[in-house]
Design a protein around this motif. Structure first.
Motif, PDB file in Angstrom:
ATOM      1  N   MET A 153     -10.699  -4.707  35.235  1.00 46.11           N
ATOM      2  CA  MET A 153     -10.104  -5.294  34.064  1.00 46.11           C
ATOM      3  C   MET A 153      -8.780  -4.332  33.608  1.00 46.11           C
ATOM      4  SD  MET A 153      -9.827  -7.460  31.529  1.00 46.11           S
ATOM      5  CE  MET A 153      -8.778  -7.557  29.961  1.00 46.11           C
ATOM      6  N   PRO A 154      -7.831  -4.743  33.435  1.00 47.12           N
ATOM      7  CA  PRO A 154      -6.422  -3.821  33.455  1.00 47.12           C
ATOM      8  C   PRO A 154      -6.213  -3.407  31.947  1.00 47.12           C
ATOM      9  CG  PRO A 154      -5.809  -6.150  33.720  1.00 47.12           C
ATOM     10  CD  PRO A 154      -7.225  -6.244  33.784  1.00 47.12           C
ATOM     11  N   LYS A 155      -5.712  -2.208  31.644  1.00 50.25           N
ATOM     12  CA  LYS A 155      -5.177  -1.931  30.261  1.00 50.25           C
ATOM     13  C   LYS A 155      -4.038  -2.996  30.140  1.00 50.25           C
ATOM     14  CE  LYS A 155      -5.905   2.684  30.494  1.00 50.25           C
ATOM     15  NZ  LYS A 155      -4.924   3.994  30.496  1.00 50.25           N
ATOM     16  N   VAL A 156      -3.526  -3.127  28.835  1.00 51.04           N
ATOM     17  CA  VAL A 156      -2.567  -3.910  28.548  1.00 51.04           C
ATOM     18  C   VAL A 156      -1.563  -3.194  27.765  1.00 51.04           C
ATOM     19  CG1 VAL A 156      -1.451  -6.292  27.747  1.00 51.04           C
ATOM     20  CG2 VAL A 156      -3.844  -6.056  28.526  1.00 51.04           C
ATOM     21  N   CYS A 157      -0.265  -2.993  28.567  1.00 54.96           N
ATOM     22  CA  CYS A 157       0.753  -2.298  27.768  1.00 54.96           C
ATOM     23  C   CYS A 157       1.806  -3.393  27.144  1.00 54.96           C
ATOM     24  CB  CYS A 157       1.572  -1.321  28.809  1.00 54.96           C
ATOM     25  SG  CYS A 157       3.002  -0.574  28.135  1.00 54.96           S
ATOM     26  N   ARG A 158       2.037  -3.357  25.870  1.00 60.47           N
ATOM     27  CA  ARG A 158       2.903  -4.300  25.287  1.00 60.47           C
ATOM     28  C   ARG A 158       4.487  -3.317  25.336  1.00 60.47           C
ATOM     29  NH1 ARG A 158       3.940  -7.478  19.912  1.00 60.47           N
ATOM     30  NH2 ARG A 158       5.707  -6.597  19.693  1.00 60.47           N
ATOM     31  N   GLU A 242       4.109 -29.687  32.434  1.00 59.40           N
ATOM     32  CA  GLU A 242       3.266 -28.712  32.707  1.00 59.40           C
ATOM     33  C   GLU A 242       3.292 -27.521  31.853  1.00 59.40           C
ATOM     34  OE1 GLU A 242       4.008 -28.067  36.703  1.00 59.40           O
ATOM     35  OE2 GLU A 242       3.013 -30.058  37.435  1.00 59.40           O
ATOM     36  N   TRP A 243       4.309 -27.669  30.827  1.00 63.67           N
ATOM     37  CA  TRP A 243       4.475 -26.738  29.856  1.00 63.67           C
ATOM     38  C   TRP A 243       3.356 -26.560  28.747  1.00 63.67           C
ATOM     39  CZ3 TRP A 243       5.888 -26.659  24.754  1.00 63.67           C
ATOM     40  CH2 TRP A 243       6.040 -25.184  24.191  1.00 63.67           C
ATOM     41  N   ILE A 244       2.892 -25.334  28.461  1.00 61.54           N
ATOM     42  CA  ILE A 244       2.074 -25.131  27.301  1.00 61.54           C
ATOM     43  C   ILE A 244       2.598 -24.008  26.618  1.00 61.54           C
ATOM     44  CG2 ILE A 244       0.066 -26.288  28.025  1.00 61.54           C
ATOM     45  CD1 ILE A 244      -0.998 -23.095  28.541  1.00 61.54           C
ATOM     46  N   PRO A 245       2.631 -23.711  25.319  1.00 59.90           N
ATOM     47  CA  PRO A 245       3.050 -22.538  24.980  1.00 59.90           C
ATOM     48  C   PRO A 245       1.906 -21.659  24.755  1.00 59.90           C
ATOM     49  CG  PRO A 245       2.467 -24.261  23.007  1.00 59.90           C
ATOM     50  CD  PRO A 245       2.208 -24.988  24.414  1.00 59.90           C
ATOM     51  N   LEU A 246       2.336 -20.259  24.925  1.00 60.19           N
ATOM     52  CA  LEU A 246       1.352 -19.243  25.059  1.00 60.19           C
ATOM     53  C   LEU A 246       1.752 -18.066  24.477  1.00 60.19           C
ATOM     54  CD1 LEU A 246      -1.350 -18.556  26.284  1.00 60.19           C
ATOM     55  CD2 LEU A 246      -0.170 -18.091  28.570  1.00 60.19           C
ATOM     56  N   GLU A 247       1.342 -17.605  23.619  1.00 62.42           N
ATOM     57  CA  GLU A 247       1.710 -15.962  23.083  1.00 62.42           C
ATOM     58  C   GLU A 247       0.521 -15.270  22.445  1.00 62.42           C
ATOM     59  OE1 GLU A 247       4.204 -16.607  19.703  1.00 62.42           O
ATOM     60  OE2 GLU A 247       2.839 -17.803  18.440  1.00 62.42           O
ATOM     61  N   ALA A 248       0.719 -13.999  22.339  1.00 66.15           N
ATOM     62  CA  ALA A 248      -0.203 -13.021  21.853  1.00 66.15           C
ATOM     63  C   ALA A 248      -0.583 -13.451  20.219  1.00 66.15           C
ATOM     64  CB  ALA A 248       0.253 -11.712  21.790  1.00 66.15           C
ATOM     65  N   ASP A 249      -1.969 -13.336  19.889  1.00 63.67           N
ATOM     66  CA  ASP A 249      -2.239 -13.564  18.626  1.00 63.67           C
ATOM     67  C   ASP A 249      -1.608 -12.350  17.539  1.00 63.67           C
ATOM     68  OD1 ASP A 249      -3.761 -15.718  19.055  1.00 63.67           O
ATOM     69  OD2 ASP A 249      -5.641 -14.529  19.444  1.00 63.67           O
ATOM     70  N   PRO A 250      -1.347 -12.690  16.556  1.00 59.94           N
ATOM     71  CA  PRO A 250      -0.423 -11.899  15.769  1.00 59.94           C
ATOM     72  C   PRO A 250      -1.064 -10.428  15.542  1.00 59.94           C
ATOM     73  CG  PRO A 250      -0.767 -13.792  14.373  1.00 59.94           C
ATOM     74  CD  PRO A 250      -1.281 -14.097  15.648  1.00 59.94           C
ATOM     75  N   ASP A 251      -2.597 -10.493  15.609  1.00 59.60           N
ATOM     76  CA  ASP A 251      -3.208  -9.371  15.217  1.00 59.60           C
ATOM     77  C   ASP A 251      -3.898  -8.816  16.754  1.00 59.60           C
ATOM     78  OD1 ASP A 251      -4.953 -11.271  15.816  1.00 59.60           O
ATOM     79  OD2 ASP A 251      -6.478 -10.741  14.310  1.00 59.60           O
ATOM     80  N   ALA A 252      -3.107  -9.252  17.792  1.00 58.50           N
ATOM     81  CA  ALA A 252      -3.694  -8.661  19.132  1.00 58.50           C
ATOM     82  C   ALA A 252      -3.341  -7.147  19.335  1.00 58.50           C
ATOM     83  CB  ALA A 252      -2.741  -9.427  20.345  1.00 58.50           C
ATOM     84  N   ILE A 253      -4.634  -6.631  20.044  1.00 52.85           N
ATOM     85  CA  ILE A 253      -4.365  -5.043  20.428  1.00 52.85           C
ATOM     86  C   ILE A 253      -3.933  -4.773  21.595  1.00 52.85           C
ATOM     87  CG2 ILE A 253      -5.845  -3.200  20.203  1.00 52.85           C
ATOM     88  CD1 ILE A 253      -7.040  -4.203  17.726  1.00 52.85           C
ATOM     89  N   TYR A 254      -3.413  -3.723  21.761  1.00 49.87           N
ATOM     90  CA  TYR A 254      -2.742  -3.449  23.098  1.00 49.87           C
ATOM     91  C   TYR A 254      -3.355  -2.010  23.542  1.00 49.87           C
ATOM     92  CZ  TYR A 254       0.168  -7.357  23.003  1.00 49.87           C
ATOM     93  OH  TYR A 254       0.764  -8.676  22.852  1.00 49.87           O
ATOM     94  N   ASP A 255      -3.566  -1.501  24.656  1.00 48.10           N
ATOM     95  CA  ASP A 255      -4.010  -0.378  25.086  1.00 48.10           C
ATOM     96  C   ASP A 255      -2.810   0.794  24.880  1.00 48.10           C
ATOM     97  OD1 ASP A 255      -6.978  -0.882  25.987  1.00 48.10           O
ATOM     98  OD2 ASP A 255      -5.580  -2.380  27.187  1.00 48.10           O
ATOM     99  N   GLU A 256      -1.609   0.269  25.297  1.00 50.82           N
ATOM    100  CA  GLU A 256      -0.334   1.233  25.291  1.00 50.82           C
ATOM    101  C   GLU A 256       0.764   0.407  24.802  1.00 50.82           C
ATOM    102  OE1 GLU A 256       0.198   3.404  28.889  1.00 50.82           O
ATOM    103  OE2 GLU A 256      -2.064   3.734  28.986  1.00 50.82           O
ATOM    104  N   GLU A 257       1.850   0.992  24.485  1.00 51.46           N
ATOM    105  CA  GLU A 257       2.972   0.508  24.016  1.00 51.46           C
ATOM    106  C   GLU A 257       4.211   1.297  24.520  1.00 51.46           C
ATOM    107  OE1 GLU A 257       2.253  -1.287  20.081  1.00 51.46           O
ATOM    108  OE2 GLU A 257       4.438  -1.830  20.146  1.00 51.46           O
TER     109      GLU A 257
END
Ligand code: MIC
Ligand code: SF4
Length: 643
Positions: A153-158, A242-257
């Motif tokens: 499971m990767p860390k996610v960097c914004r 085939e398009w769908i909208p996809l974005e992070a939730d406003p309160d999403a948490i990231y491991d790094e930035e």
């Protein structure tokens, strides 16, 4: 707590594991892609699994790497792939139809879906919000057979983009800047997820240049949101449904930035021999240029080549420069031909190649001795161009085109008004280069040429693993070092015995002979061993040569998996200082190897020559442990089938 985009897609595809960074998860794969230089192995392995039809939503086999046909070998491989694909339910993208990542983006990629590809630049499709991951051929074969893909499971960097690019500064400069900041190992174990107000200004082809070259950071993948830009691109490709909208939730948490102010960027250049050796173009003075190459899966989109054509229109390439251009796909090529831009390129003196990887993987256009080559590609590793003495630099299409005219590296900001090219309302759609699989598989006979040799399979891990240190290497050894690829060697990707005479020769030309004389042994390396290409050959060829383990300071993700899948031990020095204690020629032994592997993470390696013991970490998931004990993934799969 909200989710970021990466977590959303993983959550929707999770088969097992917990989404804590670093722990092993398994995800369902919706689509797969293969290309020809890794594809022959992947389909041979798929055949060995005995599954009649692929179980993915869509699998595509591309022919784009080995398109020089100086002998029968490449054409034979194409025939094999075409027939095996047809029989087993895989779409076939013909030679000439384009580079896998460009065509996949245009015709197949879907936001929110997962893609596994036997090529390290599979993350290109992250530009349309797809979770697209590169892997070895065997992992892709398993996915085609319906198995999930296992990964940490990767860390996610914004990566927050703010501001807007200045004239003449482009997407390539964004990723070169990130490479300069993070280095070629800065993304290991991480997904780079792009966000922030600057994202909206980037079109899908520009986003894909960035996600493509995220591979050079060692990242698991990179991804952009699926937004209005994505919708416009998919609409222009006739795929809005085939398009769908996809974005992070406003309160999403990231491991790094990290944050990049686009308005502060300038044109960048990566100097030899690493993509992270990047600086602003303005800092490199008086660089005379011999060759300019525009293309590759990084920068060969319609937008990139239209910009190039506008810059070259009515002008002439400098007499000392050879300019070569390879459009990324048949769609791009045909659109340039129809709107006259192709004539502008030809008139300026460009040498036009077919839509394929071409010079990016050393398939032709090797530079002259000691030449300076400016390329819009993603990798400038030592020797990759086919000329060991060449100096390869990586730049944007703007810098490449302007420098092709002046004959020296030129900051395009000195060049007047930049060309403005908008995303077309609709791309030219003609899928006749893509052949659907047979409706009647029984009628298809698989054609196997004489170049296709069986692949090596390991034995179960023995009780005692013994061998000599055959080679000691530095940091950042690439899979281009381990298994070089160029016009002479790529035709033999289905012939491991032939390739074995070239293994690690860019590091030491005597290595293959030494390995054969010793009947195999160990390799010692620094950090980030095996970065770059996903080619499984960098594990299969060492396996054929009898390599039992690699002891390194750290490993690149895909190569580590390929070693495990081949039953080769990826050992990490538990104390980095021990790297200095081991020398080439030392005799090593791991006693009770099987019980040590079963017992935990620590492996004791005795150096019989020096009379010392070195400790190495072998951090394996339970599944990886079983693979190593069985002597590779195929053995384990076969064992499971017999039980
Ligand atoms: C590359 O860019 O190095 C390649 C050639 O596309 C490789 C695949 C291969 O070695 O066949 C990759 O990136 O995985
Ligand atoms: Fe082809 Fe080069 Fe892209 Fe690899 S990096 S897929 S060789 S164009």
């Amino acid at each position: 707590m909200g989710y970021n985009i990466t977590q959303k897609i993983i959550k929707g595809h999770l088969v097992s594991g917990s989404m804590a960074p670093g722990s092993e998860i398994a995800i369902v794969i919706d689509q797969t892609l293969t290309q020809d230089s890794t594809g022959t192995m992947a389909y041979l392995q798929f055949e060995a699994m005995g599954v009649p039809r692929v179980k993915t939503k869509k699998s595509v086999a591309y022919i784009d790497h080995n398109t020089l046909q100086q002998g029968f070998e490449n054409a034979d491989d194409h025939k094999y792939i075409q027939t095996v694909a047809s029989k087993h339910g895989v779409y076939f993208s013909r030679p000439g139809n384009g580079i896998c990542h460009q065509v996949h983006l245009e015709r197949f990629g879907r936001p929110g879906w997962t893609l596994l590809g036997s090529d390290s630049h599979t993350p290109t499709a992250g530009g349309i919000g797809m979770l697209a991951i590169g892997a070895g051929g065997l992992d892709v074969a398993v996915a085609m057979a319906g198995g999930p893909y296992h990964l940490a499971m990767p860390k996610v960097c914004r990566v927050t983009l703010k501001g807007r690019l200045q004239p003449w500064v482009s997407a390539k400069d964004i990723i070169l800047k990130i490479l300069m900041m993070l280095s070629v190992k800065g993304g290991v174990g991480m997904v780079l997820e792009y966000a922030g107000p600057g994202v909206a200004y980037l079109t899908v082809p520009e986003r894909s240049t960035i996600t493509n070259m995220g591979a050079e950071l060692g990242a698991t993948t990179s991804i952009f949101p699926s937004d209005e830009q994505t919708r416009l691109f998919m609409r222009a490709q006739g795929r809005e449904d085939e398009w769908i909208p996809l974005e992070a939730d406003p309160d999403a948490i990231y491991d790094e930035e990290i944050e990049i102010d686009l308005s502060k960027l300038e044109p960048m250049i990566a100097r030899p021999h690493s993509p992270d050796n990047a600086v602003p173009v303005s800092e490199v003075k008086d660089l005379k240029v011999d060759q300019v190459a525009i293309g590759s899966c990084t920068n060969s989109s319609y937008l990139d080549l239209m910009k190039t054509a506008r810059i070259l229109k009515g002008k002439t390439v400098h007499p000392n420069v050879s300019l070569v251009i390879a459009p990324g796909s048949k769609q791009v090529y045909s659109m340039l031909a129809r709107n006259g831009a192709l004539a502008d390129l030809i008139d300026a003196g460009a040498r036009i190649l077919e839509s394929a990887c071409g010079p990016c993987i050393g398939m032709g256009q090797a530079p002259a001795t000691g030449a300076v080559s400016l390329r819009t590609f993603n990798r400038n590793f030592y020797g990759r161009s086919g000329t060991l003495s060449a100096h390869v630099y990586l730049v944007s299409p703007e810098v490449a085109a302007v420098s092709a005219l002046t004959g020296v590296l030129t900051d395009p900001r000195e060049f007047g008004e930049p060309p403005r090219i908008d995303l077309p309302e609709s791309f030219l759609i003609n899928d006749n280069g893509i052949i659907p699989p047979a409706e009647d598989p029984d009628s298809v006979e698989i054609v196997r040429g004489p170049n296709i040799k069986p692949f090596p399979v390991n034995d179960e891990l023995p009780r005692v693993v013994r061998g000599t240190v055959l080679l000691k290497m530095e940091d950042n050894i690439t899979t281009d070092h381990i298994m070089p690829s160029n016009a002479k060697l790529l035709p033999f990707r289905s012939n491991i015995p032939y390739l074995s005479d070239y293994c690690l020769t860019p590091v030491d030309s005597d290595f293959p002979k030494r390995a054969k004389d010793n009947g195999g042994g160990f390799l010692v390396a620094g950090h980030n061993y095996g970065q770059g290409s996903s080619r499984e050959h960098a594990a299969l060829v060492p396996l054929y040569l009898g390599i039992k383990g690699v002891i390194a300071k750290s490993f690149a993700r895909i190569h580590r998996s390929n070693l495990i899948n081949s039953g080769i031990l990826p050992l990490v020095f538990s104390d980095e200082a021990d790297y200095d204690k081991l020398s080439q020629g030392d005799d090593l032994v791991i006693e009770d190897a099987d019980s040590q592997v079963k017992a935990g993470d620590l492996i004791e390696i005795k150096d019989l020559t020096r009379g010392i013991t070195v400790k190495a970490l072998l951090r394996l998931s339970p599944r990886e442990r079983e693979i190593i004990l069985a002597g590779g993934l195929l053995n384990l799969t076969r064992k499971a089938a017999l039980e």
